[in-house]
Scaffold this motif. Structure first.
Motif, PDB file in Angstrom:
ATOM      1  N   PRO A 394      31.728  -6.951  28.047  1.00  0.00           N
ATOM      2  CA  PRO A 394      30.417  -6.430  27.652  1.00  0.00           C
ATOM      3  C   PRO A 394      30.384  -4.905  27.691  1.00  0.00           C
ATOM      4  O   PRO A 394      30.832  -4.288  28.657  1.00  0.00           O
ATOM      5  CB  PRO A 394      29.478  -7.034  28.703  1.00  0.00           C
ATOM      6  N   MET A 395      29.869  -4.311  26.629  1.00  0.00           N
ATOM      7  CA  MET A 395      29.793  -2.851  26.508  1.00  0.00           C
ATOM      8  C   MET A 395      28.345  -2.427  26.282  1.00  0.00           C
ATOM      9  O   MET A 395      27.538  -3.172  25.715  1.00  0.00           O
ATOM     10  CB  MET A 395      30.667  -2.375  25.349  1.00  0.00           C
ATOM     11  N   PRO A 396      27.992  -1.200  26.700  1.00  0.00           N
ATOM     12  CA  PRO A 396      26.613  -0.723  26.564  1.00  0.00           C
ATOM     13  C   PRO A 396      26.353  -0.127  25.186  1.00  0.00           C
ATOM     14  O   PRO A 396      27.265   0.079  24.387  1.00  0.00           O
ATOM     15  CB  PRO A 396      26.545   0.362  27.638  1.00  0.00           C
ATOM     16  N   LEU A 397      25.089   0.156  24.934  1.00  0.00           N
ATOM     17  CA  LEU A 397      24.684   0.869  23.716  1.00  0.00           C
ATOM     18  C   LEU A 397      23.846   2.070  24.157  1.00  0.00           C
ATOM     19  O   LEU A 397      22.612   2.037  24.128  1.00  0.00           O
ATOM     20  CB  LEU A 397      23.879  -0.054  22.789  1.00  0.00           C
ATOM     21  N   PRO A 398      24.494   3.158  24.548  1.00  0.00           N
ATOM     22  CA  PRO A 398      23.769   4.329  25.082  1.00  0.00           C
ATOM     23  C   PRO A 398      22.879   4.981  24.024  1.00  0.00           C
ATOM     24  O   PRO A 398      23.356   5.355  22.940  1.00  0.00           O
ATOM     25  CB  PRO A 398      24.889   5.277  25.521  1.00  0.00           C
ATOM     26  N   GLU A 399      21.607   5.126  24.336  1.00  0.00           N
ATOM     27  CA  GLU A 399      20.658   5.632  23.358  1.00  0.00           C
ATOM     28  C   GLU A 399      20.983   7.053  22.894  1.00  0.00           C
ATOM     29  O   GLU A 399      20.712   7.414  21.740  1.00  0.00           O
ATOM     30  CB  GLU A 399      19.242   5.593  23.947  1.00  0.00           C
ATOM     31  N   HIS A 400      21.569   7.865  23.766  1.00  0.00           N
ATOM     32  CA  HIS A 400      21.798   9.265  23.380  1.00  0.00           C
ATOM     33  C   HIS A 400      22.786   9.397  22.214  1.00  0.00           C
ATOM     34  O   HIS A 400      22.786  10.409  21.501  1.00  0.00           O
ATOM     35  CB  HIS A 400      22.300  10.083  24.578  1.00  0.00           C
ATOM     36  N   LEU A 401      23.625   8.353  22.003  1.00  0.00           N
ATOM     37  CA  LEU A 401      24.583   8.425  20.910  1.00  0.00           C
ATOM     38  C   LEU A 401      23.910   8.340  19.537  1.00  0.00           C
ATOM     39  O   LEU A 401      24.507   8.722  18.528  1.00  0.00           O
ATOM     40  CB  LEU A 401      25.630   7.312  21.044  1.00  0.00           C
ATOM     41  N   LYS A 402      22.660   7.865  19.497  1.00  0.00           N
ATOM     42  CA  LYS A 402      21.954   7.800  18.213  1.00  0.00           C
ATOM     43  C   LYS A 402      21.703   9.184  17.625  1.00  0.00           C
ATOM     44  O   LYS A 402      21.580   9.342  16.409  1.00  0.00           O
ATOM     45  CB  LYS A 402      20.622   7.062  18.382  1.00  0.00           C
ATOM     46  N   GLU A 403      21.632  10.189  18.498  1.00  0.00           N
ATOM     47  CA  GLU A 403      21.358  11.541  18.017  1.00  0.00           C
ATOM     48  C   GLU A 403      22.437  12.011  17.039  1.00  0.00           C
ATOM     49  O   GLU A 403      22.153  12.750  16.091  1.00  0.00           O
ATOM     50  CB  GLU A 403      21.272  12.504  19.203  1.00  0.00           C
ATOM     51  N   GLY A 404      23.674  11.568  17.274  1.00  0.00           N
ATOM     52  CA  GLY A 404      24.766  11.975  16.396  1.00  0.00           C
ATOM     53  C   GLY A 404      24.696  11.359  15.020  1.00  0.00           C
ATOM     54  O   GLY A 404      25.426  11.786  14.106  1.00  0.00           O
ATOM     55  N   MET A 405      23.860  10.331  14.835  1.00  0.00           N
ATOM     56  CA  MET A 405      23.737   9.668  13.532  1.00  0.00           C
ATOM     57  C   MET A 405      22.459  10.046  12.808  1.00  0.00           C
ATOM     58  O   MET A 405      22.133   9.459  11.772  1.00  0.00           O
ATOM     59  CB  MET A 405      23.818   8.147  13.714  1.00  0.00           C
ATOM     60  N   GLU A 406      21.727  11.035  13.328  1.00  0.00           N
ATOM     61  CA  GLU A 406      20.522  11.487  12.640  1.00  0.00           C
ATOM     62  C   GLU A 406      20.909  12.236  11.363  1.00  0.00           C
ATOM     63  O   GLU A 406      21.798  13.088  11.359  1.00  0.00           O
ATOM     64  CB  GLU A 406      19.712  12.394  13.560  1.00  0.00           C
ATOM     65  N   SER A 407      20.244  11.885  10.283  1.00  0.00           N
ATOM     66  CA  SER A 407      20.545  12.465   8.973  1.00  0.00           C
ATOM     67  C   SER A 407      19.378  13.309   8.481  1.00  0.00           C
ATOM     68  O   SER A 407      18.209  12.965   8.709  1.00  0.00           O
ATOM     69  CB  SER A 407      20.843  11.359   7.961  1.00  0.00           C
ATOM     70  N   LYS A 408      19.676  14.398   7.787  1.00  0.00           N
ATOM     71  CA  LYS A 408      18.635  15.242   7.208  1.00  0.00           C
ATOM     72  C   LYS A 408      18.118  14.692   5.884  1.00  0.00           C
ATOM     73  O   LYS A 408      17.041  15.070   5.426  1.00  0.00           O
ATOM     74  CB  LYS A 408      19.176  16.660   6.992  1.00  0.00           C
ATOM     75  N   VAL A 409      18.907  13.800   5.258  1.00  0.00           N
ATOM     76  CA  VAL A 409      18.525  13.335   3.917  1.00  0.00           C
ATOM     77  C   VAL A 409      18.313  11.827   3.830  1.00  0.00           C
ATOM     78  O   VAL A 409      17.858  11.336   2.802  1.00  0.00           O
ATOM     79  CB  VAL A 409      19.583  13.758   2.874  1.00  0.00           C
ATOM     80  N   ALA A 410      18.653  11.084   4.884  1.00  0.00           N
ATOM     81  CA  ALA A 410      18.521   9.621   4.848  1.00  0.00           C
ATOM     82  C   ALA A 410      18.017   9.130   6.197  1.00  0.00           C
ATOM     83  O   ALA A 410      17.792   9.922   7.128  1.00  0.00           O
ATOM     84  CB  ALA A 410      19.872   8.985   4.509  1.00  0.00           C
ATOM     85  N   ASP A 411      17.855   7.828   6.317  1.00  0.00           N
ATOM     86  CA  ASP A 411      17.372   7.267   7.577  1.00  0.00           C
ATOM     87  C   ASP A 411      18.416   7.370   8.688  1.00  0.00           C
ATOM     88  O   ASP A 411      18.071   7.487   9.863  1.00  0.00           O
ATOM     89  CB  ASP A 411      16.982   5.793   7.380  1.00  0.00           C
ATOM     90  N   ILE A 412      19.701   7.291   8.319  1.00  0.00           N
ATOM     91  CA  ILE A 412      20.759   7.293   9.328  1.00  0.00           C
ATOM     92  C   ILE A 412      22.083   7.653   8.650  1.00  0.00           C
ATOM     93  O   ILE A 412      22.246   7.428   7.440  1.00  0.00           O
ATOM     94  CB  ILE A 412      20.858   5.897  10.015  1.00  0.00           C
ATOM     95  N   LYS A 413      22.998   8.256   9.392  1.00  0.00           N
ATOM     96  CA  LYS A 413      24.356   8.507   8.908  1.00  0.00           C
ATOM     97  C   LYS A 413      25.255   7.341   9.338  1.00  0.00           C
ATOM     98  O   LYS A 413      24.984   6.665  10.321  1.00  0.00           O
ATOM     99  CB  LYS A 413      24.898   9.820   9.475  1.00  0.00           C
ATOM    100  N   ASN A 414      26.357   7.154   8.622  1.00  0.00           N
ATOM    101  CA  ASN A 414      27.211   6.008   8.950  1.00  0.00           C
ATOM    102  C   ASN A 414      28.233   6.310  10.040  1.00  0.00           C
ATOM    103  O   ASN A 414      28.966   5.414  10.455  1.00  0.00           O
ATOM    104  CB  ASN A 414      27.906   5.441   7.699  1.00  0.00           C
ATOM    105  N   ILE A 415      28.306   7.538  10.528  1.00  0.00           N
ATOM    106  CA  ILE A 415      29.125   7.829  11.700  1.00  0.00           C
ATOM    107  C   ILE A 415      28.363   8.789  12.606  1.00  0.00           C
ATOM    108  O   ILE A 415      27.468   9.520  12.166  1.00  0.00           O
ATOM    109  CB  ILE A 415      30.496   8.448  11.349  1.00  0.00           C
ATOM    110  N   GLY A 416      28.741   8.788  13.881  1.00  0.00           N
ATOM    111  CA  GLY A 416      28.131   9.689  14.838  1.00  0.00           C
ATOM    112  C   GLY A 416      29.156  10.655  15.372  1.00  0.00           C
ATOM    113  O   GLY A 416      30.128  10.998  14.701  1.00  0.00           O
ATOM    114  N   GLU A 417      28.964  11.089  16.613  1.00  0.00           N
ATOM    115  CA  GLU A 417      29.898  12.023  17.229  1.00  0.00           C
ATOM    116  C   GLU A 417      31.242  11.337  17.471  1.00  0.00           C
ATOM    117  O   GLU A 417      31.314  10.112  17.558  1.00  0.00           O
ATOM    118  CB  GLU A 417      29.317  12.554  18.536  1.00  0.00           C
TER     119      GLU A 417
END
Length: 479
Positions: A394-417
């Motif tokens: 079992p692995m976690p889903l850390p919320e802070h990693l979502k920041e790396g997928m924030e997009s300026k032109v769409a709802d989400i980017k397909n990769i993060g940090e």
């Protein structure tokens, strides 16, 4: 054809190519061997220094019984998992193309007997479809007989082993012959044989209904994508589980091209969809009282003048938009379409199975898969995996990693940090499941064994997740 059957407990007089016995410091079996025969086998084996370590084998001539050879295999603590692994290793040690083998490992109940049956079929698995050797082509497999097993144990083993082997066959087939339309045809053929409903979404239908993710990933190939729905829906279903499988029949990385070495095993990128197909078929064969809807998200990710580009924005089924930063992060894009469509049917749970990230192997190695998602479903997967001796962590889903997928032109980017890539991929997928209880299984490295065979796992495709998910469904059905 390879067959699996039960035989009597008494094998003092047999006529077979091989007899498989266990070793735990002494010669042990489920069969009634005469004391003098057992003693003679133990004495002969002593010179070869047999070990109780799981899967350690020594091969003896069958001088004391009517068998060509005796395979003595270490069974560890004799648990269900150790017996399955021992049976697989012993199956490979019985010799070239046996016609009949008696397996007399000390399975004391139906669960252990079924594990032994699974082990020998999976351990003896080979993929020879493309070999020109006439002897290999004409070989129809062995008749495996498990001493003392019940009919129910044998039947369960047959169903599970067939599902794993079928998954391996699809993945091992070269991508020249295994492409989205071919998978759809195979699914339809299975559906007709087993009474499973199959609905194929052709490219035009995908476009008309808004499956922008699957279309974007597949539009660089001359062999266009498909979405395949495979459903087992018994009238007495106690639960409804949706399974979504990543089916990239070959992954070049697209415009974000992989290095040549990174492409060598990329026929394995359809392992998730292959597993989902055969899990649904196994549920139908076992007549499990649970509705199972499988979604096979099939595409070939190729670079060409029609391929998607980094910085493209695509619209996933249901309306959310994705900015494509890397076309080699394509699996999550096709899975987003599948997940968004799967939850429309209001299943009690949705699970996705995918060879999704190289980061999975970095974090957990080549034999342990990852599971993420809501705690309840994630815990169910881990429990089912433990019962079937498949390694899931079992692995976690850390919320802070979502920041790396924030997009300026769409709802989400397909990769993060760059760091935490496996977890970022899980967070991306979570965006498309709404409130539906969900788990994400990343089987990237365990799905394809690049090394030597071990236990019941061959080189090449392994069928990872099939046994655990079948048990998951059984538990959902109250079994």
């Amino acid at each position: 054809m390879t067959s699996l059957n039960a035989t009597s407990d008494t094998v003092s007089s047999i006529d077979a190519d091989a007899l498989i016995l266990g070793f735990d410091g002494d010669v042990v079996s489920h069969a009634q061997l005469p004391d003098d025969v057992r003693a003679s086998i133990a004495t002969t084996a002593q010179a070869l220094e047999p070990k109780a370590k799981v899967g350690a084998t020594v091969v003896l001539p069958g001088t004391d019984i009517a068998a060509t050879r005796i395979v003595l295999v270490g069974i560890g603590d004799g648990s269900e998992g150790d017996l399955r692994e021992a049976a697989g290793a012993a199956a490979r040690a019985v010799g070239t193309r046996p016609s009949s083998v008696i397996v007399a490992l000390p399975a004391t109940d139906d669960a252990k007997a079924a594990a032994v049956g699974e082990g020998v079929i999976l351990g003896s698995y080979t993929f020879n479809e493309y070999k020109s050797d006439d002897a290999l082509a004409s070989y129809e497999g062995a008749a495996w007989q498990v001493a003392g097993a019940s009919g129910a144990a044998i039947e369960r083993a047959r169903i599970i082993a067939a599902a794993v082997a079928g998954t391996r066959d699809l993945v091992n087939t070269p991508p020249l012959d295994m492409f989205p339309a071919a998978v759809a045809e195979i699914a339809q053929s299975y559906g007709e044989q087993l009474g499973v409903d199959v609905d194929v979404y052709e490219p035009q239908r995908l476009a008309d209904e808004g499956f922008g993710g699957i279309l974007a990933v597949g539009m660089g190939s001359s062999r266009l994508p498909r979405l395949v729905k495979v459903e087992w829906a018994p009238e007495d279903a106690k639960s409804h589980v949706a399974l979504v499988g990543k089916g990239i029949t070959f992954d070049t990385g697209g415009i974000s091209l992989k290095p040549p070495k990174g492409m060598e095993t990329m026929k394995s990128d359809m392992s998730g969809a292959s597993a989902v197909l055969h899990i649904v078929l196994a549920a139908a064969q076992a007549k499990l009282p649970v509705k199972v809807t499988g979604w096979l998200c099939m595409a070939e990710n190729m670079p060409s003048g029609t391929a998607q580009r980094p910085s493209d924005v695509i619209r996933i089924y249901g309306g959310r938009t994705v900015e494509v930063m890397n076309t080699d992060a394509e699996g999550r894009i096709v899975m987003a379409d599948g997940l968004a469509r799967a939850i429309e049917d209001n299943p009690d749970a949705v699970l996705d199975i995918a060879t999704l990230t190289g980061a999975q192997g970095v974090a957990l190695g080549t034999r342990t898969s990852a599971v993420m998602g809501c705690e309840s479903v994630r815990s169910e997967v881990v429990a089912a995996a433990e019962e079937t001796n498949e390694a899931f962590w079992p692995m976690p889903l850390p919320e802070h990693l979502k920041e790396g997928m924030e997009s300026k032109v769409a709802d989400i980017k397909n990769i993060g940090e760059p760091s935490g890539g496996m977890l970022s991929a899980g967070l991306f997928l979570r965006d498309f499941v709404g409130e539906t209880p969900w788990a994400h299984l990343d089987i990237a490295r365990p799905a394809f064994n690049e090394g030597g065979a071990w236990g019941h796992n061959p080189s090449g495709a392994t069928g990872a997740s099939v046994r655990a998910m079948f048990r998951f469904l059984e538990k959902r059905a109250g079994l």
